[in-house]
Scaffold this active site. Sequence first.
Site, PDB file in Angstrom:
ATOM      1  N   SER A  19       0.533  -1.101   0.055  1.00 55.87           N
ATOM      2  CA  SER A  19      -0.092  -0.407  -0.017  1.00 55.87           C
ATOM      3  C   SER A  19       0.630   0.761   0.216  1.00 55.87           C
ATOM      4  CB  SER A  19      -1.079  -0.165   1.146  1.00 55.87           C
ATOM      5  OG  SER A  19      -1.631  -0.900   1.030  1.00 55.87           O
ATOM      6  N   LYS A  21      -5.764   2.085  -4.108  1.00 59.71           N
ATOM      7  CA  LYS A  21      -5.372   1.188  -3.089  1.00 59.71           C
ATOM      8  C   LYS A  21      -6.239   2.664  -1.606  1.00 59.71           C
ATOM      9  CE  LYS A  21      -5.773  -1.784  -0.132  1.00 59.71           C
ATOM     10  NZ  LYS A  21      -3.792  -3.044  -0.211  1.00 59.71           N
ATOM     11  N   LYS A  41      -1.941   4.994   7.734  1.00 54.43           N
ATOM     12  CA  LYS A  41      -1.320   5.850   7.000  1.00 54.43           C
ATOM     13  C   LYS A  41      -1.998   5.943   5.304  1.00 54.43           C
ATOM     14  CE  LYS A  41       1.263   2.514   4.426  1.00 54.43           C
ATOM     15  NZ  LYS A  41       0.809   1.857   3.947  1.00 54.43           N
TER      16      LYS A  41
END
Length: 304
Positions: free
Chosen positions: A111, A187, A256
């Site tokens: 990611s 994503k 994050k």
Amino acid sequence: MTTSSTPNGDTATKVGFVGLGTMGEPMSANIAKAGFDLRVYDEDAGRAHAVADRIGASALDDAAGLAECDVIVLMLPTSKIVRSVLVDDSGAGPALRLPLRPGTVVVDMSSSNPQDTLATGEVLSAAGVHLVDAPVSGAKERALSGTLAIMLGGNDDAAIARATPVIDAMSAQIYRTGALGTGHAMKALNNFVAAAAYTAASEALISGERFGLDRQTMVDIFNNSTGQSFVTLNVLGPHIVDGAFASGFALPLMTKDVKIAQAVQAAAEHEAPVCAAVVGALDDALTELGNVDHTEAYNYWNLR
């Protein structure tokens, strides 16, 4: 390209896999199960050898051994770590850290921040190495079953074609998103939507229970009403109502990812107040709780 034969007689590239954590181990296992000549590497060499023994792969003690591979898959926590594996920034200018051959295809399934992906891709491209971003969705359960959804970005169709059989071994569906970086952007946006659903569902459970509603009853109603989502179907029951708090997705990683989504929205010059609110809620929980499963944010929010 160096090839070897799989057990069923097909030709297969030599594949390297970096990062053998919660997602990486089952993903690499499915590559090995598909018959590829797989070499695995992890910062923890003991883990690499243990995983290699379990899945029928070879363990690399040095990342330089990845240079023998034609396709290299990375499943790492952040794009900064991805870059540190691939790029040496200690000299006058960035250069490849690994002696990769021109034509090698690197598949970043982490990611990652799409801006970092573009910057790393430039360094690799200058050396004739192709970077493809192919982040995943589906959590550990679908990593185990090899049915992950893949968001695939890249600039070179031939490189994508070479990587696709490897990606297929881990996935049920590949969505071609566009140029390099678009997979990682997608994503992050997907994880923002999931995090928003989790934050909203947690708020609803907390306020509903204080009003006198039963948590499991609320979950059942969500799942048979318009509030249904992946979160209500798969997270609330086992991890909130039953108290497992063990989804396998850490709070720092969720935070994050949502911050990456916020950066994507800012780059698109789009005002996104919902994203800002979710970042704030997650940041508050992260400051208090630290590196825990993301579902434990519920406990922090419930105390406020």
